[in-house]
Scaffold this motif. Structure first.
Motif, PDB file in Angstrom:
ATOM      1  N   THR A   1       1.482  -6.212   3.569  1.00 21.84           N
ATOM      2  CA  THR A   1       2.748  -6.568   4.224  1.00 21.84           C
ATOM      3  C   THR A   1       3.804  -5.489   4.029  1.00 21.84           C
ATOM      4  O   THR A   1       4.917  -5.627   4.543  1.00 21.84           O
ATOM      5  N   ALA A   2       3.467  -4.436   3.279  1.00 20.14           N
ATOM      6  CA  ALA A   2       4.432  -3.346   3.062  1.00 20.14           C
ATOM      7  C   ALA A   2       3.683  -2.061   2.722  1.00 20.14           C
ATOM      8  O   ALA A   2       2.604  -2.102   2.121  1.00 20.14           O
ATOM      9  N   VAL A   3       4.282  -0.935   3.122  1.00 18.76           N
ATOM     10  CA  VAL A   3       3.699   0.373   2.831  1.00 18.76           C
ATOM     11  C   VAL A   3       4.809   1.329   2.397  1.00 18.76           C
ATOM     12  O   VAL A   3       5.843   1.437   3.073  1.00 18.76           O
ATOM     13  N   PHE A   4       4.581   2.008   1.288  1.00 18.43           N
ATOM     14  CA  PHE A   4       5.456   3.093   0.866  1.00 18.43           C
ATOM     15  C   PHE A   4       4.817   4.413   1.274  1.00 18.43           C
ATOM     16  O   PHE A   4       3.644   4.657   0.990  1.00 18.43           O
ATOM     17  N   CYS A   5       5.584   5.271   1.933  1.00 15.75           N
ATOM     18  CA  CYS A   5       5.096   6.574   2.396  1.00 15.75           C
ATOM     19  C   CYS A   5       5.877   7.679   1.698  1.00 15.75           C
ATOM     20  O   CYS A   5       7.105   7.593   1.581  1.00 15.75           O
ATOM     21  N   VAL A   6       5.176   8.726   1.287  1.00 11.99           N
ATOM     22  CA  VAL A   6       5.826   9.785   0.508  1.00 11.99           C
ATOM     23  C   VAL A   6       6.553  10.810   1.381  1.00 11.99           C
ATOM     24  O   VAL A   6       7.037  11.817   0.874  1.00 11.99           O
ATOM     25  N   ALA A   7       6.635  10.561   2.672  1.00 11.63           N
ATOM     26  CA  ALA A   7       7.392  11.427   3.586  1.00 11.63           C
ATOM     27  C   ALA A   7       7.789  10.597   4.800  1.00 11.63           C
ATOM     28  O   ALA A   7       7.055   9.689   5.217  1.00 11.63           O
ATOM     29  N   ASP A   8       8.937  10.914   5.378  1.00 12.11           N
ATOM     30  CA  ASP A   8       9.377  10.194   6.576  1.00 12.11           C
ATOM     31  C   ASP A   8       8.410  10.375   7.729  1.00 12.11           C
ATOM     32  O   ASP A   8       8.180   9.447   8.517  1.00 12.11           O
ATOM     33  N   GLU A   9       7.844  11.574   7.857  1.00 12.16           N
ATOM     34  CA  GLU A   9       6.889  11.809   8.937  1.00 12.16           C
ATOM     35  C   GLU A   9       5.660  10.906   8.771  1.00 12.16           C
ATOM     36  O   GLU A   9       5.093  10.432   9.750  1.00 12.16           O
TER      37      GLU A   9
ATOM     38  N   ALA B   1       5.812   1.011 -10.707  1.00 12.89           N
ATOM     39  CA  ALA B   1       6.484  -0.161 -10.140  1.00 12.89           C
ATOM     40  C   ALA B   1       5.501  -1.309  -9.923  1.00 12.89           C
ATOM     41  O   ALA B   1       5.823  -2.482 -10.170  1.00 12.89           O
ATOM     42  N   MET B   2       4.298  -0.988  -9.469  1.00 14.06           N
ATOM     43  CA  MET B   2       3.302  -2.031  -9.229  1.00 14.06           C
ATOM     44  C   MET B   2       2.878  -2.699 -10.544  1.00 14.06           C
ATOM     45  O   MET B   2       2.788  -3.926 -10.639  1.00 14.06           O
ATOM     46  N   MET B   3       2.627  -1.896 -11.561  1.00 12.36           N
ATOM     47  CA  MET B   3       2.150  -2.453 -12.828  1.00 12.36           C
ATOM     48  C   MET B   3       3.247  -3.248 -13.535  1.00 12.36           C
ATOM     49  O   MET B   3       2.969  -4.272 -14.160  1.00 12.36           O
ATOM     50  N   GLU B   4       4.489  -2.801 -13.428  1.00  9.82           N
ATOM     51  CA  GLU B   4       5.594  -3.559 -14.022  1.00  9.82           C
ATOM     52  C   GLU B   4       5.719  -4.936 -13.381  1.00  9.82           C
ATOM     53  O   GLU B   4       6.117  -5.907 -14.034  1.00  9.82           O
ATOM     54  N   ALA B   5       5.387  -5.014 -12.087  1.00  8.22           N
ATOM     55  CA  ALA B   5       5.484  -6.278 -11.353  1.00  8.22           C
ATOM     56  C   ALA B   5       4.217  -7.125 -11.474  1.00  8.22           C
ATOM     57  O   ALA B   5       4.130  -8.201 -10.880  1.00  8.22           O
ATOM     58  N   GLY B   6       3.240  -6.626 -12.236  1.00  4.20           N
ATOM     59  CA  GLY B   6       1.994  -7.355 -12.366  1.00  4.20           C
ATOM     60  C   GLY B   6       1.110  -7.264 -11.136  1.00  4.20           C
ATOM     61  O   GLY B   6       0.252  -8.122 -10.915  1.00  4.20           O
ATOM     62  N   LEU B   7       1.305  -6.203 -10.340  1.00  5.98           N
ATOM     63  CA  LEU B   7       0.546  -6.026  -9.100  1.00  5.98           C
ATOM     64  C   LEU B   7      -0.406  -4.845  -9.238  1.00  5.98           C
ATOM     65  O   LEU B   7      -0.495  -3.983  -8.370  1.00  5.98           O
ATOM     66  N   ASP B   8      -1.130  -4.831 -10.334  1.00  4.29           N
ATOM     67  CA  ASP B   8      -1.995  -3.694 -10.653  1.00  4.29           C
ATOM     68  C   ASP B   8      -3.004  -3.388  -9.547  1.00  4.29           C
ATOM     69  O   ASP B   8      -3.383  -2.229  -9.340  1.00  4.29           O
ATOM     70  N   GLY B   9      -3.447  -4.404  -8.834  1.00  5.22           N
ATOM     71  CA  GLY B   9      -4.438  -4.201  -7.781  1.00  5.22           C
ATOM     72  C   GLY B   9      -3.953  -3.308  -6.663  1.00  5.22           C
ATOM     73  O   GLY B   9      -4.763  -2.692  -5.945  1.00  5.22           O
ATOM     74  N   ASN B  10      -2.638  -3.202  -6.489  1.00  5.11           N
ATOM     75  CA  ASN B  10      -2.094  -2.373  -5.407  1.00  5.11           C
ATOM     76  C   ASN B  10      -2.239  -0.876  -5.690  1.00  5.11           C
ATOM     77  O   ASN B  10      -2.145  -0.056  -4.770  1.00  5.11           O
ATOM     78  N   VAL B  11      -2.448  -0.529  -6.950  1.00  3.35           N
ATOM     79  CA  VAL B  11      -2.524   0.893  -7.318  1.00  3.35           C
ATOM     80  C   VAL B  11      -3.674   1.595  -6.608  1.00  3.35           C
ATOM     81  O   VAL B  11      -3.612   2.799  -6.341  1.00  3.35           O
ATOM     82  N   LYS B  12      -4.724   0.843  -6.266  1.00  2.91           N
ATOM     83  CA  LYS B  12      -5.870   1.445  -5.572  1.00  2.91           C
ATOM     84  C   LYS B  12      -5.686   1.461  -4.054  1.00  2.91           C
ATOM     85  O   LYS B  12      -6.481   2.084  -3.338  1.00  2.91           O
ATOM     86  N   LYS B  13      -4.629   0.806  -3.556  1.00  7.65           N
ATOM     87  CA  LYS B  13      -4.423   0.692  -2.107  1.00  7.65           C
ATOM     88  C   LYS B  13      -3.633   1.896  -1.598  1.00  7.65           C
ATOM     89  O   LYS B  13      -2.504   1.783  -1.118  1.00  7.65           O
TER      90      LYS B  13
ATOM     91  N   GLY C   1       0.820  -1.202   0.000  1.00  7.30           N
ATOM     92  CA  GLY C   1       0.000   0.000   0.000  1.00  7.30           C
ATOM     93  C   GLY C   1       0.855   1.253   0.000  1.00  7.30           C
ATOM     94  O   GLY C   1       2.078   1.194   0.043  1.00  7.30           O
ATOM     95  N   MET C   2       0.171   2.408  -0.036  1.00  2.77           N
ATOM     96  CA  MET C   2       0.881   3.690  -0.094  1.00  2.77           C
ATOM     97  C   MET C   2       0.122   4.749   0.685  1.00  2.77           C
ATOM     98  O   MET C   2      -1.108   4.799   0.660  1.00  2.77           O
ATOM     99  N   ILE C   3       0.878   5.587   1.399  1.00  5.17           N
ATOM    100  CA  ILE C   3       0.336   6.800   2.016  1.00  5.17           C
ATOM    101  C   ILE C   3       0.907   7.981   1.243  1.00  5.17           C
ATOM    102  O   ILE C   3       2.114   8.213   1.245  1.00  5.17           O
ATOM    103  N   GLY C   4       0.019   8.714   0.546  1.00  2.00           N
ATOM    104  CA  GLY C   4       0.471   9.826  -0.288  1.00  2.00           C
ATOM    105  C   GLY C   4      -0.027  11.163   0.219  1.00  2.00           C
ATOM    106  O   GLY C   4      -0.629  11.257   1.293  1.00  2.00           O
ATOM    107  N   PHE C   5       0.231  12.213  -0.549  1.00  2.00           N
ATOM    108  CA  PHE C   5      -0.267  13.550  -0.220  1.00  2.00           C
ATOM    109  C   PHE C   5      -1.700  13.686  -0.732  1.00  2.00           C
ATOM    110  O   PHE C   5      -1.990  13.326  -1.873  1.00  2.00           O
ATOM    111  N   ASP C   6      -2.579  14.254   0.077  1.00  2.00           N
ATOM    112  CA  ASP C   6      -3.962  14.331  -0.347  1.00  2.00           C
ATOM    113  C   ASP C   6      -4.443  15.726  -0.718  1.00  2.00           C
ATOM    114  O   ASP C   6      -5.558  15.890  -1.178  1.00  2.00           O
TER     115      ASP C   6
END
Length: 334
Positions: A241-249, A203-215, A181-186
């Motif tokens: 099992t993993a989260v990418f965040c667009v800021a350290d905070e 990165a998700m689509m290249e890996a065939g993980l298109d469903g993660n794009v909505k997470k 999943g991802m926490i982005g700027f809103d």
């Protein structure tokens, strides 16, 4: 009585403009005159007055910096880099915190104009047409920092946000994670939010993980908002099992949320941040993150502004600085 530039000129038997050139462009003065001026300065213990220097050169030797959130630790590195460059280049630095308020930002541009700053660095915000129009109308040279403008030809210094986010997301894929999943700027006027989301999605689509794009859930720059966004994300997608965040905070907010629910990081969930704030190496667990060269970006922005002010142009209009993935304790193989 404090010695003046006139006293130095009289003692050295040169003009006031020659004294000024010795102080600011010594290579432009022949050696015999330069030596006489330097000897007079030393004998009189003359200290040049910046106001007088400004009158001679029609410059204030001052740069302005507009930042959106002075409480954000990201800007401490930016400010330090700019300050060091300004000292080297002979400028003072004025800093204004805009709070992303349009009226306040426009009023600060007016204030900089009244103070006759030589140039402005405009950091981490959208270059709206009204901002651009006012800066052009005030005839103040300006450089964008950690932002850019697709609409206007404005010099900028930034990283490649899309590529940096791609590298972070791809790293999680390479660790074996599939539920990411991802926490982005809103907020709607984010300049770095869209390209960082695009990098994650690529990165998700290249890996065939298109469903993660909505997470993906959004927050607006604060730890507390990221904590709430993490709650929403894991409530909707508990199998992550993993989260990418667009800021350290944001990453710290996510880890705190997971800790409060006895979910281990990185034992059960890996977390990757963005920025490499100095706290990233102090947090528990230490953050895996994308490092932005914040000090170097600030330093380079001041140099680029000096280049624009002194020559009327810059050699490189849109300058991309290198990011780096820093692997620490908050991520591990699935």
């Amino acid at each position: 009585m404090k010695p003046t530039i006139r006293d130095v000129a009289k003692m050295a038997a040169v003009s006031i403009s020659t004294v000024s050139r010795v102080m600011n462009a010594p290579e432009s003065v022949n050696e015999s005159k330069r030596i006489r001026v330097l000897e007079a300065i030393e004998k009189l213990q003359y200290q040049p007055n910046s106001f007088a220097r400004g009158l001679i050169y029609n410059k204030s030797f001052t740069f302005g910096l507009l930042i959106p959130d002075i409480e954000n630790v990201f800007y401490t590195g930016i400010i330090r880099g700019m300050q060091d460059a300004c000292i080297k280049l002979g400028y003072s630095l004025m800093i204004c915190n805009t709070d992303r308020d349009r009226h306040r930002l426009l009023s600060y541009i007016d204030a900089f104009h009244e103070k006759q700053v030589d140039g402005i660095v405009f950091a981490s915000d959208m270059m709206f047409p009204e901002y651009y129009a006012k800066l052009v109308r005030c005839k103040i040279p300006f450089v964008l920092l950690s932002t850019h403008s697709d609409e206007f030809e404005v010099p900028c210094v930034e990283i490649d946000d899309e590529k940096a986010a791609y590298d972070a997301a791809k790293f999680l894929v390479e660790l074996g994670h599939r539920e990411i999943g991802m926490i982005g700027f809103d907020h709607e006027n984010s300049i770095s939010g869209p390209p960082r989301f695009q990098g994650f999605a690529r990165a998700m689509m290249e890996a065939g993980l298109d469903g993660n794009v909505k997470k993906v859930k959004g927050a607006a720059h604060r730890f507390e908002q990221a904590y709430q966004a993490a709650h929403e994300l894991f409530t909707e997608y508990p199998g992550l099992t993993a989260v990418f965040c667009v800021a350290d905070e944001f990453a710290m907010g996510v880890i705190s949320y997971l800790k409060d629910r006895n979910i281990l990081v990185p034992g059960q969930v890996s977390v990757v941040g963005f920025d490499n704030l100095r706290f990233a190496n102090m947090f528990v667990p230490k953050l895996t993150t994308i490092a932005q060269p914040m000090y170097d970006m600030g330093y380079r922005a001041a140099e680029k502004l000096h280049e624009l002010v002194t020559t009327g142009k810059v050699e490189v209009l849109r300058e991309k600085m290198e990011h780096k993935l820093i692997v620490r304790e908050s991520s591990r193989e699935k």
